[in-house]
Design a protein around this motif. Structure first.
Motif, PDB file in Angstrom:
ATOM      1  N   ILE A 251      25.742  50.297  14.384  1.00 57.46           N
ATOM      2  CA  ILE A 251      26.554  51.614  14.443  1.00 57.46           C
ATOM      3  C   ILE A 251      27.960  51.266  14.397  1.00 57.46           C
ATOM      4  O   ILE A 251      28.778  50.443  15.211  1.00 57.46           O
ATOM      5  CB  ILE A 251      26.167  52.466  15.908  1.00 57.46           C
TER       6      ILE A 251
ATOM      7  N   ASN B 297      31.128  53.765  15.061  1.00 57.01           N
ATOM      8  CA  ASN B 297      31.784  54.996  15.322  1.00 57.01           C
ATOM      9  C   ASN B 297      33.241  55.149  14.884  1.00 57.01           C
ATOM     10  O   ASN B 297      34.051  54.212  15.261  1.00 57.01           O
ATOM     11  CB  ASN B 297      31.670  54.922  16.947  1.00 57.01           C
TER      12      ASN B 297
ATOM     13  N   ILE C 216      24.733  52.720  10.385  1.00 53.87           N
ATOM     14  CA  ILE C 216      24.945  54.123  10.535  1.00 53.87           C
ATOM     15  C   ILE C 216      26.356  54.239  10.782  1.00 53.87           C
ATOM     16  O   ILE C 216      26.949  53.572  11.586  1.00 53.87           O
ATOM     17  CB  ILE C 216      24.289  54.783  11.794  1.00 53.87           C
TER      18      ILE C 216
ATOM     19  N   ASN D  31      29.223  56.991  11.895  1.00 57.50           N
ATOM     20  CA  ASN D  31      29.466  58.182  12.766  1.00 57.50           C
ATOM     21  C   ASN D  31      30.866  58.622  12.254  1.00 57.50           C
ATOM     22  O   ASN D  31      31.990  58.060  12.519  1.00 57.50           O
ATOM     23  CB  ASN D  31      29.526  57.861  13.937  1.00 57.50           C
TER      24      ASN D  31
ATOM     25  N   THR E  24      26.254  63.573  18.997  1.00 58.38           N
ATOM     26  CA  THR E  24      25.840  62.582  17.982  1.00 58.38           C
ATOM     27  C   THR E  24      25.933  61.304  18.463  1.00 58.38           C
ATOM     28  O   THR E  24      25.207  60.356  18.678  1.00 58.38           O
ATOM     29  CB  THR E  24      26.213  62.916  16.600  1.00 58.38           C
TER      30      THR E  24
ATOM     31  N   LEU F 143      23.484  58.264  19.470  1.00 57.49           N
ATOM     32  CA  LEU F 143      23.527  56.679  18.787  1.00 57.49           C
ATOM     33  C   LEU F 143      23.901  55.828  19.688  1.00 57.49           C
ATOM     34  O   LEU F 143      23.084  54.670  19.361  1.00 57.49           O
ATOM     35  CB  LEU F 143      24.915  56.948  17.779  1.00 57.49           C
TER      36      LEU F 143
END
Length: 248
Positions: free
Chosen positions: A64, A66, A40, A42, A49, A53
């Motif tokens: 993830i 970010n 993912i 971001n 959000t 996450l």
């Protein structure tokens, strides 16, 4: 994050999807086929959000990334391909979610044919509340005109070899409709398959500003790919989307 190499990477880019991202992630984790990682990115979200996450930060299947900067969906999709560990890369947009057997079904088709490079499927249409309101089951020949006229390839249903996405990049200048442009430029009928089964739930937008912006970018995609169309096809598509744009 598990360090073993999975067969599939499920890739998501997200920007301000606080109301839908959890449903999307949970639909992936609930798959009947479990040899996957979730990647993912971001893309500079400024709503909740990031907080959502972070609740998945220690999950062994989820990675993830970010980033405080909003670079746009096509740039992030290209990054997904560069970072993916799986042989296959399955796309799902952060406001959509997957049917429980999606990965299992699509991998079954890849196992049957070495010629296949990219697969998509039909989808259920859902509204903002997540209620099924219809189906998206377009069927057409894979030609530049058909893809631009009534695109049958729903982005959230696409799975391809990760290598295919590395060789065929999204155009980072197209902040919308970048998927249609990629299909027009890159997909060949001999290595593509449309599965006539509903494997994803696709959220229909009612945001008039977003719809108008999408039609604006459709013009750009049509003109970018003008050389792939004959005169009548090009003229018809320009007239059609100009009319839709003026009415939106």
């Amino acid at each position: 994050m598990n360090n073993t190499q999975p067969l599939v990477t499920v890739g998501i880019t997200t920007y301000n999807n606080e109301s839908t991202i959890e449903t999307c992630i949970e639909s992936i984790l609930d798959q009947t086929f479990q040899d996957f990682e979730v990647l993912i990115i971001n893309d500079g979200s400024n709503d909740d959000t990031s907080d959502i996450l972070n609740t998945y930060a220690t999950h062994p299947k989820i990675n993830i990334i970010n980033d405080s900067e909003n670079l746009g969906s096509p740039t992030r999709h290209n990054e997904l391909a560069e970072l993916a560990n799986g042989k296959y890369l399955a796309k799902v947009d952060a406001d959509d979610y997957m049917a429980k057997t999606r990965l299992e079904v699509q991998l079954g088709y890849f196992a049957k044919s070495k010629l296949l490079k990219i697969i998509s499927s039909w989808a259920y249409s859902i509204n903002e509340a997540g209620k099924v309101i219809g189906t998206k089951n377009y069927k057409s020949n894979i030609s530049p005109f058909n893809l631009l006229f009534k695109n049958p390839i729903i982005h959230s249903t696409v799975m391809a070899e990760t290598k295919w996405f590395l060789e065929n990049k999204y155009d980072p200048t197209l902040l919308r409709c970048q998927d249609v442009d990629l299909w027009v430029r890159s997909i060949k009928s001999e290595n593509y398959l449309l599965i006539e089964d509903y494997l994803v739930y696709y959220r229909e937008s009612i945001d008039k500003a977003k719809l108008r912006k999408s039609r604006e970018y459709t013009f750009k995609v049509i003109n970018k790919n003008k050389s792939r169309l004959n005169f009548l096809e090009y003229s018809f598509l320009n007239f059609l989307y100009f009319t839709k744009y003026m009415m939106s």
